[in-house]
Design a protein around this motif. Structure first.
Motif, mmCIF file in Angstrom:
data_model
loop_
_atom_site.group_PDB
_atom_site.id
_atom_site.type_symbol
_atom_site.label_atom_id
_atom_site.label_comp_id
_atom_site.label_asym_id
_atom_site.label_seq_id
_atom_site.Cartn_x
_atom_site.Cartn_y
_atom_site.Cartn_z
ATOM 1 N N PHE A 439 0.830 -1.129 0.091
ATOM 2 C CA PHE A 439 0.141 0.186 0.074
ATOM 3 C C PHE A 439 0.878 1.268 -0.057
ATOM 4 O O PHE A 439 2.063 1.200 0.610
ATOM 5 N N ASN A 440 0.296 2.223 -0.569
ATOM 6 C CA ASN A 440 1.004 3.562 -0.497
ATOM 7 C C ASN A 440 1.036 4.239 0.675
ATOM 8 O O ASN A 440 0.356 5.243 0.990
ATOM 9 N N ASP A 441 1.706 3.689 1.699
ATOM 10 C CA ASP A 441 1.609 4.184 3.110
ATOM 11 C C ASP A 441 3.206 3.867 3.830
ATOM 12 O O ASP A 441 4.266 3.671 3.203
ATOM 13 N N THR A 442 3.369 4.163 5.014
ATOM 14 C CA THR A 442 4.659 3.637 5.560
ATOM 15 C C THR A 442 5.020 2.492 5.291
ATOM 16 O O THR A 442 4.284 1.609 5.551
ATOM 17 N N LEU A 443 6.335 2.091 5.778
ATOM 18 C CA LEU A 443 6.837 0.747 5.956
ATOM 19 C C LEU A 443 6.252 0.186 6.989
ATOM 20 O O LEU A 443 5.740 -1.071 6.957
ATOM 21 N N ILE A 444 5.999 0.828 8.406
ATOM 22 C CA ILE A 444 5.524 0.455 9.450
ATOM 23 C C ILE A 444 4.063 -0.137 9.370
ATOM 24 O O ILE A 444 3.737 -1.233 9.566
ATOM 25 N N GLU A 445 3.320 0.572 8.574
ATOM 26 C CA GLU A 445 1.945 0.519 8.160
ATOM 27 C C GLU A 445 1.806 -0.754 7.476
ATOM 28 O O GLU A 445 0.858 -1.606 7.734
ATOM 29 N N ASN A 446 2.853 -0.785 6.603
ATOM 30 C CA ASN A 446 2.566 -2.044 5.771
ATOM 31 C C ASN A 446 2.959 -3.391 6.261
ATOM 32 O O ASN A 446 2.577 -4.264 6.037
ATOM 33 N N ASP A 473 17.126 0.984 9.410
ATOM 34 C CA ASP A 473 17.660 2.189 10.047
ATOM 35 C C ASP A 473 18.641 3.012 9.202
ATOM 36 O O ASP A 473 18.871 4.173 9.652
ATOM 37 N N SER A 474 18.866 2.436 8.082
ATOM 38 C CA SER A 474 19.565 3.441 7.167
ATOM 39 C C SER A 474 18.662 4.458 6.352
ATOM 40 O O SER A 474 18.977 5.283 5.723
ATOM 41 N N LEU A 475 17.555 4.149 6.794
ATOM 42 C CA LEU A 475 16.384 5.357 6.157
ATOM 43 C C LEU A 475 16.535 6.576 6.984
ATOM 44 O O LEU A 475 16.261 6.488 8.314
ATOM 45 N N PRO A 476 16.410 7.876 6.421
ATOM 46 C CA PRO A 476 16.539 8.993 7.145
ATOM 47 C C PRO A 476 14.932 8.945 7.804
ATOM 48 O O PRO A 476 14.965 9.455 9.120
ATOM 49 N N GLU A 477 13.954 8.616 7.310
ATOM 50 C CA GLU A 477 12.666 8.670 8.408
ATOM 51 C C GLU A 477 12.539 7.323 8.707
ATOM 52 O O GLU A 477 11.266 7.123 9.328
ATOM 53 N N GLY A 478 13.442 6.123 8.827
ATOM 54 C CA GLY A 478 13.015 5.109 9.385
ATOM 55 C C GLY A 478 11.761 4.307 8.718
ATOM 56 O O GLY A 478 11.455 4.338 7.771
ATOM 57 N N GLY A 479 11.086 3.798 9.650
ATOM 58 C CA GLY A 479 9.897 3.252 9.541
ATOM 59 C C GLY A 479 8.699 3.894 9.109
ATOM 60 O O GLY A 479 7.777 3.296 8.525
ATOM 61 N N GLU A 480 9.116 5.332 9.237
ATOM 62 C CA GLU A 480 8.040 6.068 8.644
ATOM 63 C C GLU A 480 8.068 6.508 7.350
ATOM 64 O O GLU A 480 7.330 7.452 6.785
ATOM 65 N N THR A 481 9.156 5.920 6.597
ATOM 66 C CA THR A 481 9.205 6.122 5.165
ATOM 67 C C THR A 481 7.907 5.729 4.277
ATOM 68 O O THR A 481 7.554 4.479 4.477
ATOM 69 N N LYS A 482 7.554 6.554 3.344
ATOM 70 C CA LYS A 482 6.453 5.977 2.584
ATOM 71 C C LYS A 482 7.032 4.806 1.346
ATOM 72 O O LYS A 482 8.003 5.501 0.998
#
Ligand SMILES: Nc1ncnc2c1ncn2[C@@H]1O[C@H](COP(=O)(O)OP(=O)(O)OP(=O)(O)O)[C@@H](O)[C@H]1O
Ligand SMILES: [Mg+2]
Length: 590
Positions: A439-446, A473-482
């Protein structure tokens, strides 16, 4: 063109269908609807009273003796203004009150359609065209709300108003005036119905063309990557323009037929008006009427023809709305081919014993599986290997009951899956599919999608197991990345790991991995395979793999070829058999 099911006359099958559908929405807000109706009656009475005030005013002004009594006309002028204001405000109040009812109806209907779409089977979704579908639903729901407003507020009240005005004319001015009015109303009505029926085909064509062009646009945008890879922007634009051109033609026909309809209606009104005013003018000259009467008749005619014209408009729009709703109702009338049986059992399946018994299946008469039998004991790991197109993913779809088997049966814990509810069945299986779409949502939500009520700790644990922590961890926005539409911002391997985390989170007794590690490099693959072994402990697992090295430890390996089981056994047994599997193994080892 498809023969129309519904348009068999001014009140066809669909119309009753729709009216029956509307009723529950109307009675959901009884007092609101009643209040709105009350407003309507007050507004109508005020509007019928207006011409009388106008007549008194004109007569008062043209009577020379009244000039000294200037207060009479002034109070009438004020009364006239007040009634007008009252009329407008009450009508606004009515619309505001009723708005709630139509909004709720749109919500309920939108929900019903959405729910129904998700209930429909795989076959429907593979065929559907997203763009056209969403336009159909949009037009359908707005058509419904239009119908509600106008059924309640226009048709019945306007008919009442016509009766009232004809009655008043007859009472005050005799047969001739009432007769002309009645005749013109009838002529107007008959003409409107005939002309509108004739137009309906054009309206429907325009709606269809609208859906087609929308389908093209959405489909093209969804595949924008492919469009770019093949440098086909112009080709896409041309295709879209062709769809738009068809829409343009349909709209033009629609518009021209509307012109014919409106012109005819205007002719009837003008002739009637002229006749009535002529008769009234004659009577004034003869001294049988005052100027006030002349004004009153004029006002009544205006008052009558405005709503009548409106009725014509409403009738036309309602026919249009029906044409739009038709498609939505077609959708709602589709019966899902996979349904829970009436006595379906909603039992929690906790063991995870799976058996395929002489399963045969075909997609539209092309045989895909024939006489497939195997079973997986609770806690076992069974692998399915075989060439591309052999029917491996189809087995999984059958297990999920996206389709029903044609021969044989599939059982879980001894229950034929057709005797279980779909919800109980699907709760028992977690899958890492061959193509993961997000889904076009954050990693965590997916990830949370695996079990929406999972705690943060559980999600963290799943992320660790799926070897996603380092990436996150390598993502600037972490688990909140879309993750972008359908997850396109992730690499294939990352998507696959999200799918693994999701499946872990679901905590089902049966785990299915359809090429779960195919997008991973050998290093991550080893790491994940170790993790999956962990996860699979105490679970029944069904593993589909091309790379045989990933399934050597399976309790049993089933070799599928052209939809048939050709060999089964453990890795060493199959190697010893020196047949299909052994060949495959040798080729891959080289
Ligand atoms: N919805 C469908 N309608 C018609 N045919 C289908 C449908 N889905 C799959 N097929 C056909 O069924 C056959 C088996 O497909 P399936 O996806 O089960 O193969 P597979 O063994 O998983 O192959 P792969 O290893 O490439 O994933 C294929 O020939 C495919 O074209
Ligand atoms: Mg497959």
């Amino acid at each position: 063109m498809r023969p129309s099911l519904y348009f068999d006359g001014p009140i066809g099958k669909l119309n009753w269908h729709v009216l029956r559908m509307l009723w529950p929405y109307l009675i959901e807000f009884k007092s609101r609807v009643a209040l709105a109706m009350l407003c309507l009656v007050i507004a109508k009475l005020a509007s019928v009273g207006l011409p009388f005030v106008l007549k008194a005013l004109v007569d008062g002004l043209s009577d020379s003796s009244a000039k000294e009594l200037i207060s009479v006309p002034i109070s009438l002028v004020i009364a006239y203004g007040c009634i007008r204001l009252l009329n407008t405000i009450i009508s606004e109040v009515r619309d505001t009150l009723f708005g709630r009812v139509t909004e709720r109806a749109i919500r309920r209907l939108g929900m019903a359609v959405f729910d129904h779409l998700h209930r429909l089977d795989m076959a429907f979704h593979l065929e559907r065209r997203t763009g056209g579908l969403s336009r159909d639903i949009e037009r359908g729901t707005s058509g419904m709300s239009f119908l509600m407003r106008f059924m309640v507020f226009n048709i019945v009240p306007t008919i009442l108003e016509i009766v009232l005005v004809v009655g008043i004319l007859f009472y005050n001015y005799g047969y001739a005036f009432a007769g002309v009015t009645l005749l013109s109303v009838i002529a107007y009505g008959v003409y409107s119905i005939i002309a509108t029926e004739w137009r309906t085909g054009y309206v429907r064509d325009a709606a269809k063309a609208d859906s087609v062009s929308s389908t093209r646009a959405i489909d093209s945008l969804l595949n924008y990557e492919t469009v770019k890879y093949f440098n086909n922007e112009q080709y896409e634009a041309k295709q879209y323009d062709e769809a738009l051109a068809q829409w343009e033609v349909a709209k033009r026909k629609n518009r021209l037929s509307l012109f014919a309809l409106n012109a005819g209606q205007a002719c009837i009104i003008s002739v009637a008006m002229t006749l009535m005013l002529g008769m009234a003018a004659y009577d004034v000259v003869q001294g049988k009427m005052t100027i006030g009467d002349f004004v009153l008749i004029n006002a009544f005619m205006m008052q009558l023809f405005i709503p009548l014209n409106f009725l014509g408009f409403v009738y036309r729009e309602i026919r249009g709305a029906f044409a739009n709703i038709e498609r939505m109702f077609d959708l709602l009338d589709k019966v899902p081919s996979i349904q829970d049986s009436a006595d379906a059992c909603n039992q929690v399946l906790s063991q995870g014993r799976v058996s395929f018994e002489h399963v045969g299946f075909s997609y539209d008469s092309r045989t895909i599986l024939a006489d497939v039998s195997f079973s997986i004991e609770a806690g076992q790991k069974v692998a399915i290997v075989g060439d591309s197109g052999a029917g491996k993913s189809t087995l999984v779809k059958l297990l999920f009951r996206f389709y029903d088997v044609i021969d044989g049966r599939i059982c879980i814990d001894g229950h034929d899956i057709r005797t279980l509810t779909q919800s109980a069945l699907r709760q028992a299986i977690a899958i890492v599919p061959q193509d993961t779409v997000l889904f076009n949502d954050t990693l965590i939500e997916n990830i949370r999608y695996g079990r929406p009520d999972a705690t943060a700790e559980e999600i963290d644990a799943a992320i660790k197991m799926a070897h996603l922590s380092q990436f996150i961890d390598s993502l600037p926005e972490g688990g909140e990345t879309k993750v972008g539409e359908r997850g396109l911002k992730l690499s294939g391997g990352e998507k696959q790991r999200v799918a693994i985390a999701r499946a872990i989170l679901k905590k089902s007794p049966i785990l299915v991995f359809d090429e779960a590690t195919s997008s991973l490099d050998s290093h991550s693959e080893q790491a994940i395979l170790t993790a999956l072994k962990e996860v699979a402990k105490g679970h029944t697992s069904l593993v589909i793999a091309h790379r045989l090295s990933t399934v050597v430890d399976a309790d049993r390996i089933i070799v599928l070829s052209k939809g048939r089981v050709v060999e089964t056994g453990s890795h060493s047994e199959l190697l010893a058999a020196k047949s299909f599997y052994a060949n495959l193994w040798r080729v891959q080892q080289e």
